[in-house]
Design a protein around this motif. Structure first.
Motif, PDB file in Angstrom:
ATOM      1  N   ASP A  12       0.844  -1.194   0.000  1.00  0.00           N
ATOM      2  CA  ASP A  12       0.000   0.000   0.000  1.00  0.00           C
ATOM      3  C   ASP A  12       0.881   1.246   0.000  1.00  0.00           C
ATOM      4  OD1 ASP A  12      -1.977   1.835   0.352  1.00  0.00           O
ATOM      5  OD2 ASP A  12      -2.873   0.877   2.098  1.00  0.00           O
ATOM      6  N   ASP A  13       0.882   1.978  -1.087  1.00  0.00           N
ATOM      7  CA  ASP A  13       1.659   3.219  -1.205  1.00  0.00           C
ATOM      8  C   ASP A  13       3.168   2.972  -1.332  1.00  0.00           C
ATOM      9  OD1 ASP A  13      -0.827   4.355  -0.738  1.00  0.00           O
ATOM     10  OD2 ASP A  13      -0.255   5.440   1.074  1.00  0.00           O
ATOM     11  N   CYS A  52      -6.245   4.478  -2.658  1.00  0.00           N
ATOM     12  CA  CYS A  52      -6.262   3.066  -2.229  1.00  0.00           C
ATOM     13  C   CYS A  52      -7.449   2.262  -2.750  1.00  0.00           C
ATOM     14  CB  CYS A  52      -6.242   2.975  -0.707  1.00  0.00           C
ATOM     15  SG  CYS A  52      -4.820   3.755   0.065  1.00  0.00           S
ATOM     16  N   HIS A 175       1.722   2.206   4.199  1.00  0.00           N
ATOM     17  CA  HIS A 175       0.778   3.323   4.271  1.00  0.00           C
ATOM     18  C   HIS A 175       0.982   4.108   5.569  1.00  0.00           C
ATOM     19  CE1 HIS A 175      -3.141   5.355   4.586  1.00  0.00           C
ATOM     20  NE2 HIS A 175      -3.309   5.126   3.297  1.00  0.00           N
ATOM     21  N   ASP A 289      -0.752  -0.586  -4.686  1.00  0.00           N
ATOM     22  CA  ASP A 289      -1.986  -0.017  -5.256  1.00  0.00           C
ATOM     23  C   ASP A 289      -1.730   1.280  -6.019  1.00  0.00           C
ATOM     24  OD1 ASP A 289      -1.473   1.370  -2.904  1.00  0.00           O
ATOM     25  OD2 ASP A 289      -3.524   1.232  -2.134  1.00  0.00           O
ATOM     26  N   GLN A 290      -0.666   1.979  -5.678  1.00  0.00           N
ATOM     27  CA  GLN A 290      -0.180   3.108  -6.485  1.00  0.00           C
ATOM     28  C   GLN A 290       1.187   3.497  -5.951  1.00  0.00           C
ATOM     29  OE1 GLN A 290      -3.149   4.134  -4.335  1.00  0.00           O
ATOM     30  NE2 GLN A 290      -1.469   4.457  -2.963  1.00  0.00           N
ATOM     31  N   LYS A 302       0.008  11.082  -2.731  1.00  0.00           N
ATOM     32  CA  LYS A 302      -0.141  10.485  -4.075  1.00  0.00           C
ATOM     33  C   LYS A 302      -1.136  11.324  -4.862  1.00  0.00           C
ATOM     34  CE  LYS A 302      -2.949   7.648  -1.168  1.00  0.00           C
ATOM     35  NZ  LYS A 302      -2.819   6.792  -0.017  1.00  0.00           N
TER      36      LYS A 302
END
Ligand code: CA
Length: 497
Positions: A12-13, A52, A175, A289-290, A302
């Motif tokens: 995540d992130d 997310c 995250h 996720d990004q 983000k």
């Protein structure tokens, strides 16, 4: 030959530039690099909405946010849009999902298509997290990244021989609020993490909309993020630069320590697959996720379409089909994942997941040339009603050479966002001449033809994916959430093209 298995590891992130296989200047990730060494490093994988929940919904369904309904972390998924794990389960696969779900915790929002699942509520906690499964909610002692891996290893160990499986391993890390495991707290502690080249970017040529985001390390990263108060001598506008430097070291130390636990745990998972003789025919994916701004342009977070946020790292090993140590530069989005995973399992997404807007990149993984592969990615950010980050609504197109972004000025009367109702603005970046994306050339006459061609391509992609351009403040916002019959019919027509 037995059917292909899938292990999908989602963090995540986690930005690509904090993975050494991508040339990180700030850390070393030997086990993530192992996947790249054993398989392929994907160099141009982009999310379609850098936040997310939307990315997760796009991954599961193979659709854009305007189709699956998850345009922001506050909007509900259209549960009539099926997911690729449901298709695999129906095809006889054993399926499991562990960790961060972030698509709701009640009723239809709970994971579907999984034999076994255990998820964090919402974002989840790093230490002794609550987890939800079919029996309810309870606390699981330990560190989140270890727990998600332990659940995954236990599930793998319980599988019967020759049962094909798809396991989704969704880490909460790295995250916010970046709480490292105790055993990694000694790492990166000397204050010597290199600052990015664009750390002091003045963002001068950018749109007003972007210059107004509240994502700066200097002014928007708070005591909660740093887990300590900002010292008196670093406060005030005259100490901005020193304050940025001080915050950056703490932020990045914590972030990278969280990443190190992921790296360790990916190593444990790879080891287990090898020990069990499953490595050869298992497609292992590591992605996030990004991306995330790691001080780039002076920011964290983000949302914006700049590469550090737009790019998803993606490393894939699958010895049965993918050449070790290969690279892939084709432009791919998270909407393409579902069709690809089904294809790898011998299932045609066109038949079994007809709502998918994605295209299988399996031929690219095999190293084949695909002449008509798309040369651009379409992006749209919808969460402009979030007053905390104040990121503007925008859509755009990214090719290998250029990026065109339109900030269309939607504020929609939401508190915090309404004060930022700007005139529509454009940004254009020449990625070959300006890979750091610091010089907006949208109004440079030398780029007029290129801008016009990219604007035409943007329209073409919006039509292809059935997304509607913004039509001004007097046109009501689309009614997100479960579709009415008419919308569903429109979506079906889109898919039929
Ligand atoms: Ca995320």
């Amino acid at each position: 030959m037995s059917r292909t298995n899938i292990v999908f590891i989602l963090s995540d992130d986690h930005a690509a530039h904090a993975i050494s296989a991508y040339g990180s200047r700030v850390n070393s990730t030997p086990h993530l690099d192992r996947i790249a060494h054993n398989g392929v490093r994907m160099d141009a994988v982009f999310c379609t909405n850098s936040i997310c929940s939307p990315s997760r919904a796009s991954i599961l369904t193979g659709t854009y946010s305007h189709v699956n309904g998850v345009s922001s972390i506050w909007t509900e998924m259209d549960y009539r849009v099926p997911t690729f794990p449901e298709v695999l389960q129906r095809a006889g696969y054993r399926t499991a999902m562990f960790g961060k779900w972030h698509l709701g915790e009640h009723g239809q929002a709970l994971p579907r298509g999984f034999d076994t699942w255990k998820i964090f509520p919402g974002q989840g906690d790093y230490v002794d997290p609550a987890m939800i499964d079919e029996r309810g909610t309870h606390t699981v002692p330990g560190y989140a990244t270890d727990i998600v891996t332990d659940l995954s290893l236990d599930w793998l160990d319980g599988l019967g021989d020759d049962e094909p499986f798809c396991m989704m391993v969704h880490h909460k890390a790295p995250h916010r609020p970046w709480v490292p495991d105790e055993k990694h707290r000694h790492l990166y502690a000397d204050g010597a993490i290199p600052e990015p080249e664009t750390f002091f970017d003045d963002n001068e040529s950018r749109s007003r909309a972007v210059r107004g985001v509240r994502m700066t390390i200097a002014d928007d990263m708070g005591a909660d993020d740093l887990k300590q108060d900002i010292p008196e001598h670093l406060r005030g506008p005259e100490n901005r630069e020193a304050r940025m430097r001080w915050k950056y070291q703490i932020y990045m130390r914590d972030y990278l320590q969280c990443v190190q636990s992921i790296d360790d745990n990916v190593g444990r998972l790879l080891d287990r697959l090898e020990e069990k003789g499953l490595a050869e025919n298992t497609l292992v994916v590591y992605t996030s996720d990004q991306g995330f701004f790691l001080g780039d342009h002076g920011w964290f977070d983000k949302r914006l379409m700049f590469d550090q946020s737009l790019q998803m790292p993606m490393l894939i090993q699958w010895p049965a089909a993918v050449e070790a140590g290969s690279r892939c530069e084709a432009i791919i989005t998270n909407v393409d994942f579902a069709a690809t995973f089904l294809d790898a399992c011998g299932i045609d997404a066109g038949e079994e997941l007809p709502t998918s807007q994605g295209r299988s990149f399996l031929p690219l993984l095999r190293g084949e040339r695909v002449e008509d592969w798309p040369d651009a990615a379409y992006y749209r950010y919808w969460e402009h009603d979030d007053p905390i980050h104040a990121a503007p609504a925008h859509y755009g197109i990214r090719t290998a050479e250029y990026k065109l972004i339109h900030y269309y000025g939607a504020g929609l009367g939401v508190p915090g966002a309404s004060e930022r109702l700007f005139e529509p603005e454009w940004e254009l970046y020449d990625l070959a001449a300006d890979p750091a994306e610091v010089r907006n050339v949208a109004d440079d006459p030398a780029y007029a033809e290129i801008r016009a061609a990219l604007a035409a391509k943007l329209t073409q992609y919006q039509r292809h994916y059935g997304d509607e351009p913004y039509r001004g403040p007097d046109t009501p916002r689309p009614d997100w959430g479960p579709y009415d019959a008419e919308t569903l019919e429109r979506v079906t027509r889109v898919f039929a093209r």
